[in-house]
Design a protein around this motif. Structure first.
Motif, PDB file in Angstrom:
ATOM      1  N   ILE A  38      69.793  69.695  62.689  1.00 37.37           N
ATOM      2  CA  ILE A  38      69.763  70.161  61.277  1.00 37.37           C
ATOM      3  C   ILE A  38      70.352  71.546  61.814  1.00 37.37           C
ATOM      4  CG2 ILE A  38      68.295  71.575  59.697  1.00 37.37           C
ATOM      5  CD1 ILE A  38      68.330  68.909  58.592  1.00 37.37           C
ATOM      6  N   ARG A  39      70.622  71.870  63.141  1.00 39.69           N
ATOM      7  CA  ARG A  39      71.287  72.597  63.257  1.00 39.69           C
ATOM      8  C   ARG A  39      72.604  72.400  63.478  1.00 39.69           C
ATOM      9  NH1 ARG A  39      66.971  73.707  66.275  1.00 39.69           N
ATOM     10  NH2 ARG A  39      67.712  72.638  68.550  1.00 39.69           N
ATOM     11  N   ILE A  40      73.328  71.039  63.441  1.00 43.99           N
ATOM     12  CA  ILE A  40      74.354  70.460  63.698  1.00 43.99           C
ATOM     13  C   ILE A  40      74.869  70.827  62.298  1.00 43.99           C
ATOM     14  CG2 ILE A  40      75.723  69.080  64.154  1.00 43.99           C
ATOM     15  CD1 ILE A  40      73.832  67.423  66.548  1.00 43.99           C
ATOM     16  N   LEU A  41      74.482  70.583  61.327  1.00 48.45           N
ATOM     17  CA  LEU A  41      74.220  70.647  59.820  1.00 48.45           C
ATOM     18  C   LEU A  41      74.818  71.782  59.277  1.00 48.45           C
ATOM     19  CD1 LEU A  41      72.299  67.309  59.245  1.00 48.45           C
ATOM     20  CD2 LEU A  41      74.628  67.762  59.272  1.00 48.45           C
ATOM     21  N   ASP A  49      67.229  70.333  54.230  1.00 46.13           N
ATOM     22  CA  ASP A  49      66.622  70.772  54.445  1.00 46.13           C
ATOM     23  C   ASP A  49      65.428  69.847  55.200  1.00 46.13           C
ATOM     24  OD1 ASP A  49      63.784  72.229  55.464  1.00 46.13           O
ATOM     25  OD2 ASP A  49      65.058  74.074  54.630  1.00 46.13           O
ATOM     26  N   LEU A  50      65.105  69.856  56.682  1.00 43.51           N
ATOM     27  CA  LEU A  50      63.062  68.936  57.457  1.00 43.51           C
ATOM     28  C   LEU A  50      62.416  68.562  55.821  1.00 43.51           C
ATOM     29  CD1 LEU A  50      63.161  69.050  60.450  1.00 43.51           C
ATOM     30  CD2 LEU A  50      63.977  67.255  59.768  1.00 43.51           C
ATOM     31  N   TYR A  51      62.236  68.910  55.155  1.00 43.55           N
ATOM     32  CA  TYR A  51      61.624  68.818  53.884  1.00 43.55           C
ATOM     33  C   TYR A  51      62.105  68.170  52.731  1.00 43.55           C
ATOM     34  CZ  TYR A  51      63.942  71.242  49.677  1.00 43.55           C
ATOM     35  OH  TYR A  51      64.448  71.754  48.908  1.00 43.55           O
ATOM     36  N   GLU A  52      63.544  67.521  53.087  1.00 44.11           N
ATOM     37  CA  GLU A  52      64.203  66.349  51.679  1.00 44.11           C
ATOM     38  C   GLU A  52      64.586  65.016  52.652  1.00 44.11           C
ATOM     39  OE1 GLU A  52      67.424  68.174  49.866  1.00 44.11           O
ATOM     40  OE2 GLU A  52      67.814  69.553  51.177  1.00 44.11           O
ATOM     41  N   VAL A  53      63.782  64.808  54.115  1.00 45.82           N
ATOM     42  CA  VAL A  53      63.153  63.784  54.765  1.00 45.82           C
ATOM     43  C   VAL A  53      62.268  63.409  55.488  1.00 45.82           C
ATOM     44  CG1 VAL A  53      64.451  63.263  57.134  1.00 45.82           C
ATOM     45  CG2 VAL A  53      66.040  65.202  55.862  1.00 45.82           C
ATOM     46  N   GLN A  54      62.353  62.303  54.880  1.00 40.58           N
ATOM     47  CA  GLN A  54      61.111  61.541  55.542  1.00 40.58           C
ATOM     48  C   GLN A  54      61.073  60.270  56.443  1.00 40.58           C
ATOM     49  OE1 GLN A  54      58.307  59.981  51.818  1.00 40.58           O
ATOM     50  NE2 GLN A  54      57.933  58.468  53.246  1.00 40.58           N
ATOM     51  N   LEU A  55      60.596  60.612  57.275  1.00 42.95           N
ATOM     52  CA  LEU A  55      60.917  59.860  58.540  1.00 42.95           C
ATOM     53  C   LEU A  55      60.024  58.473  58.454  1.00 42.95           C
ATOM     54  CD1 LEU A  55      61.431  58.942  61.040  1.00 42.95           C
ATOM     55  CD2 LEU A  55      59.647  60.597  62.371  1.00 42.95           C
ATOM     56  N   THR A  56      60.119  57.530  58.522  1.00 38.81           N
ATOM     57  CA  THR A  56      59.398  56.115  58.577  1.00 38.81           C
ATOM     58  C   THR A  56      59.443  55.167  59.707  1.00 38.81           C
ATOM     59  OG1 THR A  56      59.525  54.710  56.545  1.00 38.81           O
ATOM     60  CG2 THR A  56      61.257  54.956  57.346  1.00 38.81           C
ATOM     61  N   GLU A  57      59.146  54.205  60.125  1.00 38.13           N
ATOM     62  CA  GLU A  57      59.172  53.285  60.694  1.00 38.13           C
ATOM     63  C   GLU A  57      60.590  52.791  60.978  1.00 38.13           C
ATOM     64  OE1 GLU A  57      57.874  52.569  64.454  1.00 38.13           O
ATOM     65  OE2 GLU A  57      56.595  53.924  63.116  1.00 38.13           O
ATOM     66  N   THR A  58      60.865  52.030  60.096  1.00 37.65           N
ATOM     67  CA  THR A  58      62.368  51.072  59.215  1.00 37.65           C
ATOM     68  C   THR A  58      62.253  51.623  58.206  1.00 37.65           C
ATOM     69  OG1 THR A  58      63.212  48.899  60.385  1.00 37.65           O
ATOM     70  CG2 THR A  58      61.185  48.784  59.457  1.00 37.65           C
ATOM     71  N   ARG A  69      68.030  57.177  44.756  1.00 38.36           N
ATOM     72  CA  ARG A  69      67.943  58.230  44.097  1.00 38.36           C
ATOM     73  C   ARG A  69      66.720  58.364  43.368  1.00 38.36           C
ATOM     74  NH1 ARG A  69      73.136  55.255  40.911  1.00 38.36           N
ATOM     75  NH2 ARG A  69      71.106  53.886  41.243  1.00 38.36           N
ATOM     76  N   ASP A  70      66.842  57.724  42.401  1.00 37.52           N
ATOM     77  CA  ASP A  70      64.892  57.525  41.755  1.00 37.52           C
ATOM     78  C   ASP A  70      64.682  58.243  42.012  1.00 37.52           C
ATOM     79  OD1 ASP A  70      66.875  56.016  40.191  1.00 37.52           O
ATOM     80  OD2 ASP A  70      65.383  54.074  40.666  1.00 37.52           O
ATOM     81  N   ARG A  71      64.476  58.251  43.528  1.00 41.34           N
ATOM     82  CA  ARG A  71      62.837  59.294  43.937  1.00 41.34           C
ATOM     83  C   ARG A  71      63.524  60.635  44.519  1.00 41.34           C
ATOM     84  NH1 ARG A  71      58.615  56.649  48.384  1.00 41.34           N
ATOM     85  NH2 ARG A  71      57.989  58.895  47.948  1.00 41.34           N
ATOM     86  N   ASP A  72      64.787  60.081  44.553  1.00 43.40           N
ATOM     87  CA  ASP A  72      65.689  61.382  45.078  1.00 43.40           C
ATOM     88  C   ASP A  72      65.303  62.651  46.532  1.00 43.40           C
ATOM     89  OD1 ASP A  72      67.771  63.851  44.547  1.00 43.40           O
ATOM     90  OD2 ASP A  72      66.184  65.505  44.242  1.00 43.40           O
ATOM     91  N   GLN A  73      64.547  61.432  47.195  1.00 44.08           N
ATOM     92  CA  GLN A  73      64.729  61.120  48.682  1.00 44.08           C
ATOM     93  C   GLN A  73      65.239  60.828  49.587  1.00 44.08           C
ATOM     94  OE1 GLN A  73      61.218  63.049  49.048  1.00 44.08           O
ATOM     95  NE2 GLN A  73      62.028  62.630  51.891  1.00 44.08           N
ATOM     96  N   ILE A  74      65.590  61.442  50.796  1.00 41.91           N
ATOM     97  CA  ILE A  74      66.050  60.778  52.408  1.00 41.91           C
ATOM     98  C   ILE A  74      65.269  60.486  53.221  1.00 41.91           C
ATOM     99  CG2 ILE A  74      68.110  61.161  53.948  1.00 41.91           C
ATOM    100  CD1 ILE A  74      69.275  63.049  51.792  1.00 41.91           C
ATOM    101  N   PHE A  75      65.391  59.244  53.047  1.00 38.98           N
ATOM    102  CA  PHE A  75      64.405  58.690  54.836  1.00 38.98           C
ATOM    103  C   PHE A  75      65.389  57.805  55.812  1.00 38.98           C
ATOM    104  CE2 PHE A  75      63.007  56.673  50.100  1.00 38.98           C
ATOM    105  CZ  PHE A  75      61.716  57.053  50.009  1.00 38.98           C
ATOM    106  N   ILE A  76      65.207  58.305  56.560  1.00 37.02           N
ATOM    107  CA  ILE A  76      65.614  57.906  58.574  1.00 37.02           C
ATOM    108  C   ILE A  76      64.701  56.854  59.357  1.00 37.02           C
ATOM    109  CG2 ILE A  76      67.492  59.771  58.579  1.00 37.02           C
ATOM    110  CD1 ILE A  76      65.222  61.210  60.391  1.00 37.02           C
TER     111      ILE A  76
END
Length: 132
Positions: A38-41, A49-58, A69-76
């Protein structure tokens, strides 16, 4: 084995369509890498912001990040985080472009945006050097 592989692919494709990925909590090391990315970005004037990002296993094979798009959520996925802050920043930047600027993969609009940012950065740096 082929049936279970085909079934796994169908499930992953369904998860991608629905945006249903189980959230996992980052380890302290993962949290540090995510904050560093996030600091690089921020240096690229990316307001993710990290609250917009959800971490998942795969997210499925060869998928490091996904903007739903429908959930307006970024997954990594954890694999993206494991690659380190620079790779993670690249993945997050791309997903941010989808979210904020509605740019699609492999399009002229995405290419133009990225190249104009690159050229603008170089031009700004060169101009600053000439000023001083």
């Amino acid at each position: 084995a082929n049936l279970s592989e085909a079934k796994r692919k169908m499930i992953e494709q369904g998860d991608q369509r629905e945006g249903s990925f189980p959230e996992v909590l980052p380890t302290p090391g993962e949290a540090n890498k995510m904050s560093a990315a996030i600091r690089i970005l921020e240096a690229l004037e990316c307001d993710l912001d990290l609250y917009e990002v959800q971490l998942t296993e795969t997210l499925g094979p060869n998928v490091m990040g996904l903007y739903h798009r429908d959930r307006d959520q970024i997954f990594i996925c954890r694999e993206a985080v494991a690659q380190g802050p620079h790779m993670l920043a690249m993945v997050l930047f791309e997903e941010w472009l989808h979210k904020r600027h509605k740019l699609k993969d492999n399009t002229r609009a995405m290419q133009t945006y990225l190249l104009s940012r690159l050229i603008g950065t170089i031009t700004d740096q060169h101009h600053e050097e000439e000023t001083y």
